[in-house]
Write a protein that holds these residues in place. Structure first.
Motif: not given
Length: 360
Positions: A328-357
Motif C-alpha cells: 500500500t501507500y501509507p500515510e506516515v511512519c515512525f523514524p525507523d520506518g515502521k508504520l505509525y500507530s498510537s493507542p487511538v490511531y493507526n496510520c492511514d493507508r492508500g493515500m492519494l499522494w501515491a500519484a506523486n510517486f
C-alpha cells in the motif's frame, strides 16, 4: 474553528476506520507502480478525489493541490475538473474555502483556518485550466477575506499574532516558511488567472530569502530557531519562488545532514525541538515531529533529482521497497520506518499522494 460536532463526528469516523485497518489492513497486488495506480484509481469515488481509501475519505484542499499536477499527468483530466467543481460548489454555498469537506460535503477547518487552503485551490484551478468564470466573484471575495485575515500588510508575510492551520496542522508556528511559500505561490497564480491580487505589491523571492534564509538553510518560522525543518527547506523550491541552485544544494545538504531523509524522506524535524503543539497532539505523540511523512517524500525526491540524481534514485528505491513491503501507500511512519500507530490511531493507508510517486 471547527464545531464540536464536526470534531466529534469526523474524529469518531476516523478512529473506527483506523481501528478496522489495524485489524484487517487493505493490501494491493503487484509491484510499487501497480499498487499506487490501483490506489489512485480507488481514491476517485465518482464525485471527487478523496484523500485516501481508508481514514480520510473526504476532500482535503491541500492534499488535492499537492497531487493535481500528477493526476493531470496520469490522465485524470475529467476527474480533476469534476473534483474542483465539486469543491467550489460546496465552498460557494457556505461562503468560505476550508481545509476540508466532510464525506457529506460540509466545509470545515481543522483545527482552524489554514493559510494554504485557498492557495492550493487556486493553484489546482490554474494548472488544470479549470473554467473559472462562473466562480470569479466568489474567488475574488475569498481572496480579499483571506488577505485581510492572513497577511501583515506592512511586511507582506503571514501574521505572527494568529494561529493558523497548515500542512503541519498540529504545530503552533509563527508565520512558517511553508505558509509564506504558499503566499508566494498564490501571488503568481492570481496574476496568471487575472484574479484580484493584493499580493502583487510584494517581492516574495526577496522576502523569503531575507526573512528565512540562515545562510545554510531556511528557518522553520519567524522565530528563527536553530534547527532544520523538512518542509521549510523543500517548498521554496517546489513552488519555484527560489530558483538559486546553490541555495537548493545547501538546503538539501542540511536535510541530509540532519537525517531528515532517512531511511526514506521526509521528516519535519529531527526531534520535537521543544515546539508547542495543539492539545490534540497528546493523543498522537510525535505524529508531526520526527515522523516520516509520505506526502513530502516524492516531492522531495523530485526536487532532489535536480541537484543529486544518485541520491534521489537511492531514495526512490527505498520508496519502492516500502510500498511493496506493505502493499500500500501509507500515510506516515515512525523514524525507523515502521508504520505509525498510537493507542487511538493507526496510520492511514492508500493515500492519494501515491500519484506523486507514479510521476517521479
Amino acid at each position: 474553528m471547527a464545531s464540536v460536532i464536526d470534531y466529534a463526528t469526523q474524529g469518531t469516523r476516523i478512529f473506527f476506520s483506523s481501528l478496522k485497518s489495524r485489524i484487517i489492513p487493505e493490501e494491493y497486488k503487484g509491484n510499487a507502480s501497480q499498487i499506487c495506480a490501483a490506489i489512485v484509481k480507488e481514491c476517485w469515488n465518482g464525485q471527487y478525489f478523496q484523500t485516501s481509501t481508508t481514514n480520510f475519505t473526504q476532500f482535503w484542499t491541500r492534499d488535492f493541490g499537492w497531487c493535481t499536477q500528477s493526476l493531470l499527468k496520469l490522465g485524470y483530466h475529467n476527474e480533476v475538473e469534476k473534483t474542483i467543481r465539486f469543491a467550489l460548489n460546496r465552498f460557494q454555498m457556505q461562503g468560505k474555502v476550508t481545509t476540508t469537506l466532510t464525506p457529506g460535503g460540509k466545509p470545515f477547518d481543522f483545527p482552524t483556518m489554514a493559510v494554504d487552503s485557498l492557495p492550493w485551490l487556486i493553484h489546482s484551478i490554474k494548472i488544470s485550466k479549470f473554467p473559472v468564470y462562473n466562480y470569479r466573484n466568489f474567488l475574488n471575495s475569498q481572496i480579499k477575506r483571506w488577505y485581510d485575515k492572513v497577511i501583515n500588510p506592512q511586511l507582506g508575510l503571514v501574521r505572527t499574532d494568529v494561529h493558523f492551520s497548515s500542512m503541519k496542522d498540529f504545530a503552533l508556528r509563527k508565520s512558517s516558511c511553508y505558509d509564506n511559500c504558499m503566499v508566494a505561490m498564490m501571488a503568481q497564480d492570481l496574476e496568471d488567472l487575472k484574479l484580484y491580487n493584493p499580493l502583487a505589491q510584494y517581492d516574495y523571492q526577496s522576502l523569503l530569502v531575507h526573512h528565512f534564509w540562515s545562510g545554510q538553510y531556511f528557518y522553520d518560522d519567524l522565530k528563527k530557531q536553530d534547527y532544520v525543518a523538512g518542509d521549510a527547506n523543500l517548498f521554496p523550491f517546489i513552488v519555484g519562488v527560489v530558483k538559486d541552485k546553490e541555495m537548493q544544494e545547501f538546503a538539501f545538504e542540511a536535510i541530509r545532514r540532519e537525517g531528515l531523509d532517512l531511511p526514506f524522506p521526509l521528516k519535519y524535524t529531527k526531534e520535537r525541538q521543544n515546539l508547542p503543539f495543539i492539545w490534540q497532539e497528546t493523543f498522537l505523540r510525535n505524529y508531526e515531529s520526527n515522523a516520516i511523512w509520505m506526502h513530502m517524500g516524492p516531492l522531495y525526491i523530485k526536487a532532489l533529482q535536480q541537484v543529486d540524481k544518485t541520491r534521489a534514485e537511492k531514495l526512490h528505491q527505498a520508496y519502492v521497497q516500502l510500498i511493496e513491503k506493505h502493499k500500500t501507500y501509507p500515510e506516515v511512519c515512525f523514524p525507523d520506518g515502521k508504520l505509525y500507530s498510537s493507542p487511538v490511531y493507526n496510520c492511514d493507508r492508500g493515500m492519494l499522494w501515491a500519484a506523486n510517486f507514479l510521476t517521479l
